[in-house]
Motif scaffolding. Sequence first.
Motif, PDB file in Angstrom:
ATOM      1  N   GLN A 168     134.677  61.570  -0.954  1.00  0.00           N
ATOM      2  CA  GLN A 168     135.793  61.595  -0.023  1.00  0.00           C
ATOM      3  C   GLN A 168     136.083  63.038   0.354  1.00  0.00           C
ATOM      4  OE1 GLN A 168     138.877  59.745  -2.364  1.00  0.00           O
ATOM      5  NE2 GLN A 168     138.317  57.692  -1.714  1.00  0.00           N
ATOM      6  N   LEU A 169     136.563  63.225   1.592  1.00  0.00           N
ATOM      7  CA  LEU A 169     136.901  64.567   2.057  1.00  0.00           C
ATOM      8  C   LEU A 169     138.349  64.898   1.715  1.00  0.00           C
ATOM      9  CD1 LEU A 169     135.208  64.591   5.586  1.00  0.00           C
ATOM     10  CD2 LEU A 169     134.312  65.512   3.435  1.00  0.00           C
ATOM     11  N   GLY A 170     138.594  66.164   1.414  1.00  0.00           N
ATOM     12  CA  GLY A 170     139.952  66.604   1.109  1.00  0.00           C
ATOM     13  C   GLY A 170     140.764  66.795   2.374  1.00  0.00           C
ATOM     14  N   ARG A 171     141.892  66.136   2.459  1.00  0.00           N
ATOM     15  CA  ARG A 171     142.770  66.248   3.619  1.00  0.00           C
ATOM     16  C   ARG A 171     144.212  66.438   3.154  1.00  0.00           C
ATOM     17  NH1 ARG A 171     140.264  63.748   8.341  1.00  0.00           N
ATOM     18  NH2 ARG A 171     138.309  62.733   7.779  1.00  0.00           N
ATOM     19  N   THR A 172     144.987  67.162   3.942  1.00  0.00           N
ATOM     20  CA  THR A 172     146.405  67.352   3.652  1.00  0.00           C
ATOM     21  C   THR A 172     147.227  66.386   4.485  1.00  0.00           C
ATOM     22  OG1 THR A 172     146.049  69.705   3.182  1.00  0.00           O
ATOM     23  CG2 THR A 172     148.306  69.011   3.640  1.00  0.00           C
TER      24      THR A 172
END
Length: 256
Positions: free
Chosen positions: A98-102
Motif C-alpha cells: 500500500q502507498l503512504g498517503r496523508t
Amino acid sequence: MVSTNAHQVFNLDMKTTNKQLVSHRNTGSVVYYCSGLFENNNSIHRIVFMKIPDNIWYVKAPFIKMILEKVFDSNEVPYWVISLREIFVRKQPHGLNQLGRTKQNNGKLGYPKSIIAFTHKLNRTASLFERHSLSYAIAKIHNIFANNVGRLNETLHSWLCENQRGIIRYLTGKFDQETLLIKFKKDINKTFKAKRVINTDVALDRFMSDWDIKKFVKNDIGLNRWPKSKLHYIYGHSNEDSEIPEFGRIQRYPEE
C-alpha cells in the motif's frame, strides 16, 4: 560473483556509515538508505534512497537532478544523475503493498508520499575508478549544495516559480523574496554540511511498492522473475516463498 574491486568501490566511508537503520526525524541531516548489490551481466546496480530533512522539504528530486546535470554539462552525465527521481513510498516499511498517503481535512486521502531515489550503476571497468564510486556521488551532491554553487538559491527560487507554484505561493506568503533567498541559502548550506547518515543493505520494500520493485528487476536487472539469491535484498521481512508476490501478477500501483 561481484569482483573485489566492485565491492571496494561500492563500500562507503565507515565514518559516515551506520548499518542500523537510523531515524531521520529532526536530525537536520540527509539520510541515505542503500540497497544491496544486484548484478546484470557486466553491470552492478544499487538503489539509493535519499531522505531530505523537514527543514528543506521544498527541495525536490527534479531540481537536484537539474543542478547536477548542469555541473556535468561538459562531461558525460553519470547514470546515477540520469536515474534520479521521486518514487511513491510504501505505507509501512516491509508491510502490505500500500502507498503512504496523508488524510486531508475533508477526509479524503492526499497524494502519495514520496522519497528521492537514484540507481547507482557500475560496469566492471568503471568499478576500478574511485570517481565512479557511490561515496564520490554522495560527496558530489553535498559539495554542490553546501557551497551554493552557481547561486543555487536563486536558481531554486526560479525553479519553484516555474514548476512548484503551490510551494512558492506558500513560501512567499511567509517571506519576502530577499528573506526567502537568504533562507534557502542558509537552510541548504546547513543541511548539506551536516554529517550525513548512511544505512546499508536496506531491502527495497523498506520504501518501494511491488510495482516499482518489479520495474527495477525487469528493466535494470533484466529479469522477468525474482532473483532467488537476492530476495533478502528485495523483501526484508519475507522468509517463505508464500510471502513473496507472484512476479507476473503485480499490477501498476496498489489500491487503498
